[in-house]
Design a protein around this motif. Structure first.
Motif, PDB file in Angstrom:
ATOM      1  N   ASP A  59       2.089   3.014   2.970  1.00 44.62           N
ATOM      2  CA  ASP A  59       1.036   4.007   4.162  1.00 44.62           C
ATOM      3  C   ASP A  59       2.189   2.653   5.212  1.00 44.62           C
ATOM      4  O   ASP A  59       2.896   1.951   5.606  1.00 44.62           O
ATOM      5  CB  ASP A  59       0.512   2.571   3.489  1.00 44.62           C
ATOM      6  CG  ASP A  59      -1.485   3.139   4.054  1.00 44.62           C
ATOM      7  OD1 ASP A  59      -1.908   3.747   4.003  1.00 44.62           O
ATOM      8  OD2 ASP A  59      -1.359   2.588   5.440  1.00 44.62           O
ATOM      9  N   PRO A  60       1.810   3.940   6.122  1.00 44.70           N
ATOM     10  CA  PRO A  60       1.990   3.918   7.707  1.00 44.70           C
ATOM     11  C   PRO A  60       1.477   2.202   8.074  1.00 44.70           C
ATOM     12  O   PRO A  60       1.924   2.170   9.159  1.00 44.70           O
ATOM     13  CB  PRO A  60       1.204   5.224   8.674  1.00 44.70           C
ATOM     14  CG  PRO A  60       1.012   5.903   7.925  1.00 44.70           C
ATOM     15  CD  PRO A  60       0.672   5.292   6.260  1.00 44.70           C
ATOM     16  N   SER A  61       0.745   1.587   7.832  1.00 45.71           N
ATOM     17  CA  SER A  61       0.284   0.503   7.902  1.00 45.71           C
ATOM     18  C   SER A  61       1.348  -0.901   7.506  1.00 45.71           C
ATOM     19  O   SER A  61       1.065  -1.589   7.631  1.00 45.71           O
ATOM     20  CB  SER A  61      -0.936   0.323   7.508  1.00 45.71           C
ATOM     21  OG  SER A  61      -1.294  -0.151   6.147  1.00 45.71           O
ATOM     22  N   SER A  62       2.083  -0.480   6.307  1.00 45.03           N
ATOM     23  CA  SER A  62       2.840  -0.871   5.566  1.00 45.03           C
ATOM     24  C   SER A  62       3.706  -1.183   6.429  1.00 45.03           C
ATOM     25  O   SER A  62       4.705  -0.381   7.079  1.00 45.03           O
ATOM     26  CB  SER A  62       2.929  -0.315   4.111  1.00 45.03           C
ATOM     27  OG  SER A  62       4.119  -0.729   3.319  1.00 45.03           O
TER      28      SER A  62
ATOM     29  N   LYS B 140       5.079   7.042  -1.038  1.00 41.49           N
ATOM     30  CA  LYS B 140       5.548   7.107   0.306  1.00 41.49           C
ATOM     31  C   LYS B 140       4.957   5.416   0.537  1.00 41.49           C
ATOM     32  O   LYS B 140       3.518   5.039   0.421  1.00 41.49           O
ATOM     33  CB  LYS B 140       5.499   8.451   1.290  1.00 41.49           C
ATOM     34  CG  LYS B 140       5.843   8.690   1.534  1.00 41.49           C
ATOM     35  CD  LYS B 140       5.900  10.070   2.811  1.00 41.49           C
ATOM     36  CE  LYS B 140       6.809  10.799   2.271  1.00 41.49           C
ATOM     37  NZ  LYS B 140       6.397  11.925   3.520  1.00 41.49           N
TER      38      LYS B 140
ATOM     39  N   ARG C  75       0.642  -1.302  -0.090  1.00 40.67           N
ATOM     40  CA  ARG C  75       0.423  -0.324   0.305  1.00 40.67           C
ATOM     41  C   ARG C  75       0.709   1.037   0.040  1.00 40.67           C
ATOM     42  O   ARG C  75       1.672   1.214   0.854  1.00 40.67           O
ATOM     43  CB  ARG C  75      -0.870   0.162   1.225  1.00 40.67           C
ATOM     44  CG  ARG C  75      -1.807  -1.375   1.510  1.00 40.67           C
ATOM     45  CD  ARG C  75      -2.900  -1.223   2.326  1.00 40.67           C
ATOM     46  NE  ARG C  75      -3.533  -1.861   2.175  1.00 40.67           N
ATOM     47  CZ  ARG C  75      -4.922  -1.844   1.587  1.00 40.67           C
ATOM     48  NH1 ARG C  75      -4.890  -0.844   0.981  1.00 40.67           N
ATOM     49  NH2 ARG C  75      -5.709  -3.393   1.589  1.00 40.67           N
TER      50      ARG C  75
ATOM     51  N   LEU D 280       1.309   5.938  -0.393  1.00 42.86           N
ATOM     52  CA  LEU D 280      -0.245   6.932  -0.308  1.00 42.86           C
ATOM     53  C   LEU D 280       1.314   7.700  -1.502  1.00 42.86           C
ATOM     54  O   LEU D 280       2.256   8.055  -0.830  1.00 42.86           O
ATOM     55  CB  LEU D 280       0.298   7.451   1.325  1.00 42.86           C
ATOM     56  CG  LEU D 280      -0.351   7.035   2.584  1.00 42.86           C
ATOM     57  CD1 LEU D 280      -0.323   7.651   3.240  1.00 42.86           C
ATOM     58  CD2 LEU D 280      -1.607   6.742   2.026  1.00 42.86           C
TER      59      LEU D 280
ATOM     60  N   SER E  11       9.534  -0.154   3.023  1.00 41.50           N
ATOM     61  CA  SER E  11      10.695   1.292   3.399  1.00 41.50           C
ATOM     62  C   SER E  11      10.515   2.245   1.944  1.00 41.50           C
ATOM     63  O   SER E  11       9.734   1.720   1.462  1.00 41.50           O
ATOM     64  CB  SER E  11      11.891   1.067   4.006  1.00 41.50           C
ATOM     65  OG  SER E  11      12.143   0.352   3.116  1.00 41.50           O
ATOM     66  N   GLU E  12      10.440   3.303   2.582  1.00 40.31           N
ATOM     67  CA  GLU E  12      10.694   3.852   1.047  1.00 40.31           C
ATOM     68  C   GLU E  12      11.112   3.223   0.358  1.00 40.31           C
ATOM     69  O   GLU E  12      11.231   2.623  -1.448  1.00 40.31           O
ATOM     70  CB  GLU E  12      10.521   5.505   1.062  1.00 40.31           C
ATOM     71  CG  GLU E  12       9.345   6.223   1.354  1.00 40.31           C
ATOM     72  CD  GLU E  12       9.718   7.673   1.555  1.00 40.31           C
ATOM     73  OE1 GLU E  12      10.415   8.292   0.832  1.00 40.31           O
ATOM     74  OE2 GLU E  12       9.715   7.975   3.033  1.00 40.31           O
TER      75      GLU E  12
END
Length: 169
Positions: free
Chosen positions: A156-159, A154, A141, A143, A162-163
């Motif tokens: 998703d915070p739940s992923s 980037k 996921r 964003l 890393s970038e």
């Protein structure tokens, strides 16, 4: 100079150019005379069936968009939302889950992006016995923020990725 203003409720609209090539703020009218003689102040409204079809994006949008044109220069104000679509990032297809495109700077036609997308891919399952191979499906996921000219991708915070992982997956 002639002026045109009004409300357009669109039935269908398709944009087929590539965003990377769009560095100017004028539409490619084929007639210089037509282009130089008209000013616009249009509100365009659609509940669906606004399509963006480029080499990277195939998405259906809805929303309200003001198209302002003065002396050959186009500017935009308004909000568009994605209904559905696909996005190609580094050769990987992503399904757009939700998205917003916000034109809020009348001086610069460079909308803000707030898009969430997901892709699925197979990864080897290392818990199986040696010599056998099984794969599991994993979701990535992302964003997409920033602006159209400078998008920021980037995880998703739940992923768990890393970038840097995004580039290699």
């Amino acid at each position: 100079v002639l002026s045109l203003s009004g409300l357009f409720v669109t039935v269908a609209l398709t944009y087929t150019g590539d965003f990377a090539e769009e560095t100017r703020t004028t539409f490619p009218f084929t007639s210089d005379e037509l282009s130089s003689r008209w000013d616009f102040n249009l509100q365009m409204v659609s509940l669906n069936n606004w399509w963006v079809k480029t080499s990277d994006v195939d998405a259906e949008l809805k929303g309200d968009l003001y198209v302002l044109r003065r002396e050959g220069t186009y500017n935009f104000l308004g909000n568009l939302e994605t209904i559905r679509g696909k996005y190609l990032l580094l050769g990987t297809p992503f399904r757009i889950e939700r998205g917003a495109i916000t034109y809020d700077d009348i001086a610069e036609p460079n909308p803000k992006l707030a898009i969430a997308a997901v892709t699925k891919f197979r990864t080897p399952d290392t818990s199986t016995l040696v010599g056998s191979f099984r794969s599991s499906e994993t979701e990535l996921r992302i964003l997409i923020g920033g602006t159209l000219r400078q998008p920021e991708v980037k995880p998703d915070p739940s992923s768990p990725y890393s970038e840097q992982d995004i580039v290699f997956l």
